[in-house]
Each structure stands twice: as C-alpha cells, then as structure tokens.
Design an enzyme around this catalytic site. Structure first.
Site, PDB file in Angstrom:
ATOM      1  N   ASP A  90      62.296  31.943  44.322  1.00 54.99           N
ATOM      2  CA  ASP A  90      61.309  30.976  43.836  1.00 54.99           C
ATOM      3  C   ASP A  90      61.700  30.525  42.429  1.00 54.99           C
ATOM      4  OD1 ASP A  90      58.045  30.426  44.662  1.00 54.99           O
ATOM      5  OD2 ASP A  90      58.692  29.968  42.626  1.00 54.99           O
ATOM      6  N   ILE A  91      61.535  29.246  42.171  1.00 53.34           N
ATOM      7  CA  ILE A  91      61.938  28.683  40.882  1.00 53.34           C
ATOM      8  C   ILE A  91      61.035  29.172  39.743  1.00 53.34           C
ATOM      9  CG2 ILE A  91      60.532  26.567  40.881  1.00 53.34           C
ATOM     10  CD1 ILE A  91      63.156  25.064  40.183  1.00 53.34           C
ATOM     11  N   HIS A 151      56.315  28.541  54.564  1.00 52.10           N
ATOM     12  CA  HIS A 151      57.107  29.518  53.815  1.00 52.10           C
ATOM     13  C   HIS A 151      56.289  30.767  53.589  1.00 52.10           C
ATOM     14  CE1 HIS A 151      54.975  26.888  50.979  1.00 52.10           C
ATOM     15  NE2 HIS A 151      54.869  27.930  50.174  1.00 52.10           N
TER      16      HIS A 151
HETATM   17  P1  5GP Z   1      52.966  27.317  47.714  1.00 53.86           P
HETATM   18  O1  5GP Z   1      51.897  27.081  46.694  1.00 53.86           O
HETATM   19  O2  5GP Z   1      53.224  26.069  48.507  1.00 53.86           O
HETATM   20  O3  5GP Z   1      52.700  28.503  48.584  1.00 53.86           O
HETATM   21  O4  5GP Z   1      54.276  27.717  46.919  1.00 53.86           O
HETATM   22  C1  5GP Z   1      55.350  26.862  46.682  1.00 53.86           C
HETATM   23  C2  5GP Z   1      56.342  27.631  45.840  1.00 53.86           C
HETATM   24  O5  5GP Z   1      57.533  26.885  45.763  1.00 53.86           O
HETATM   25  C3  5GP Z   1      55.894  27.882  44.392  1.00 53.86           C
HETATM   26  O6  5GP Z   1      55.872  29.294  44.144  1.00 53.86           O
HETATM   27  C4  5GP Z   1      56.943  27.163  43.546  1.00 53.86           C
HETATM   28  O7  5GP Z   1      57.291  27.855  42.372  1.00 53.86           O
HETATM   29  C5  5GP Z   1      58.109  27.059  44.508  1.00 53.86           C
HETATM   30  N1  5GP Z   1      58.955  25.899  44.282  1.00 53.86           N
HETATM   31  C6  5GP Z   1      58.548  24.615  44.069  1.00 53.86           C
HETATM   32  N2  5GP Z   1      59.603  23.803  43.923  1.00 53.86           N
HETATM   33  C7  5GP Z   1      60.708  24.586  44.049  1.00 53.86           C
HETATM   34  C8  5GP Z   1      62.115  24.310  43.989  1.00 53.86           C
HETATM   35  O8  5GP Z   1      62.561  23.196  43.804  1.00 53.86           O
HETATM   36  N3  5GP Z   1      62.947  25.377  44.158  1.00 53.86           N
HETATM   37  C9  5GP Z   1      62.474  26.634  44.371  1.00 53.86           C
HETATM   38  N4  5GP Z   1      63.396  27.611  44.532  1.00 53.86           N
HETATM   39  N5  5GP Z   1      61.169  26.921  44.442  1.00 53.86           N
HETATM   40  C10 5GP Z   1      60.298  25.909  44.268  1.00 53.86           C
END
Ligand code: 5GP
Length: 131
Positions: free
Chosen positions: A35-36, A110
């Site tokens: 995760d970024i 995810h």
């Molecule tokens: P959600 O809220 O959809 O469950 O989590 C999305 C996750 O994706 C977040 O933890 C965010 O930090 C991660 N994320 C968003 N954009 C990117 C990216 O470009 N690369 C990576 N590796 N993670 C990302």
C-alpha cells in the site's frame, strides 16, 4: 445483478502497468503489492486480476480457480511476512472495505493485509472514536 466496473480505477491502471507498484507476489490470477500509505510496517493489498468491484462481486462471479488462487495468495503472504501465528508470527488483520459505509476508495476488489504492530480494536464510529 449487474456490477458496474470502472476500468479507469487506480488498481486497473496498476494491473495494466500504467502505474508502478511495489509487487510482493504475482500469481496467475492475483497481484499483491505494498500500500502506498501503509498503516503498519506490513500493509499489503491483494487484488484479483479480474475486473471485480468488491467482495460480493468476486464471491458471486469469480471462477473456482480465481477464488482458490486468491485465498492461497493471501495465506501465503501472511506466512511470507512472518505474521501468521502458526508460523510463529504475532498475527495480522484482513480488511475488505466495501461500498459507502465500508469506505471503499478504490472500486476494484482488494484485501488489505496489515501486520507488524499491535493493531488495537477494529471498529470506529463515524467520529473516529473506537467502540
Ligand atoms: P480502500 O479505502 O479502497 O479500501 O483502500 C484503498 C487503498 O489503496 C488505500 O489504503 C490507499 O493507500 C491505497 N492506494 C491508493 N492509491 C494507490 C496507489 O497508487 N498505489 C498503491 N500501492 N496503493 C494505493
């Protein structure tokens, strides 16, 4: 039931190689990458390569091979990070945020695998207070 998948979401771009990622493991049907914005020392996202919006889309419509590969990939990463308790680790948390109430930001299914520190209790109320 029709699930609407947006192929411009950030994980679709990662899968197409349009955005770089820090890959942990790639299998026939899955990609796992860091995760970024990690919430803990180990914060890995596991995604299917198929175009699934969320867990129920994946659970309802993925093939047996995709479902099996996904489960095995998550389990393998839990083992490889050293977090799996049966391998002597201290444990981990899996999260699959879904939809608005689940605060899902990226509309490609995810699972977050989070490990490497004490994570505390799980649920916060809408003010960010733990309940
Ligand atoms: P959600 O809220 O959809 O469950 O989590 C999305 C996750 O994706 C977040 O933890 C965010 O930090 C991660 N994320 C968003 N954009 C990117 C990216 O470009 N690369 C990576 N590796 N993670 C990302």
């Amino acid at each position: 039931m029709a699930y609407a998948y947006d192929n411009q979401n950030i994980f679709a771009k990662i899968l197409r190689g349009e955005i770089p990622n820090s890959t942990v493991l790639e299998t026939e049907h899955c990609l796992a990458f860091r995760d970024i914005a990690p919430a803990a020392p180990d914060h890995i996202l596991v995604i299917p390569k198929g175009a699934y919006v969320n867990f129920d889309h994946f659970g309802n419509e993925a093939s047996d091979a995709e479902l099996l590969d996904f489960s095995r990939t998550v389990a393998r990463i839990a083992r490889d990070t050293g977090a799996a308790p049966d391998a002597g680790g201290q444990g981990y948390r899996l999260i699959a945020n879904t939809g608005r109430h689940g605060v899902q930001d990226v509309p490609h299914f995810h699972i977050h695998l989070i490990a490497g520190r004490q994570l505390g209790r799980m649920i916060q109320n809408e003010n960010g207070e733990k309940s």
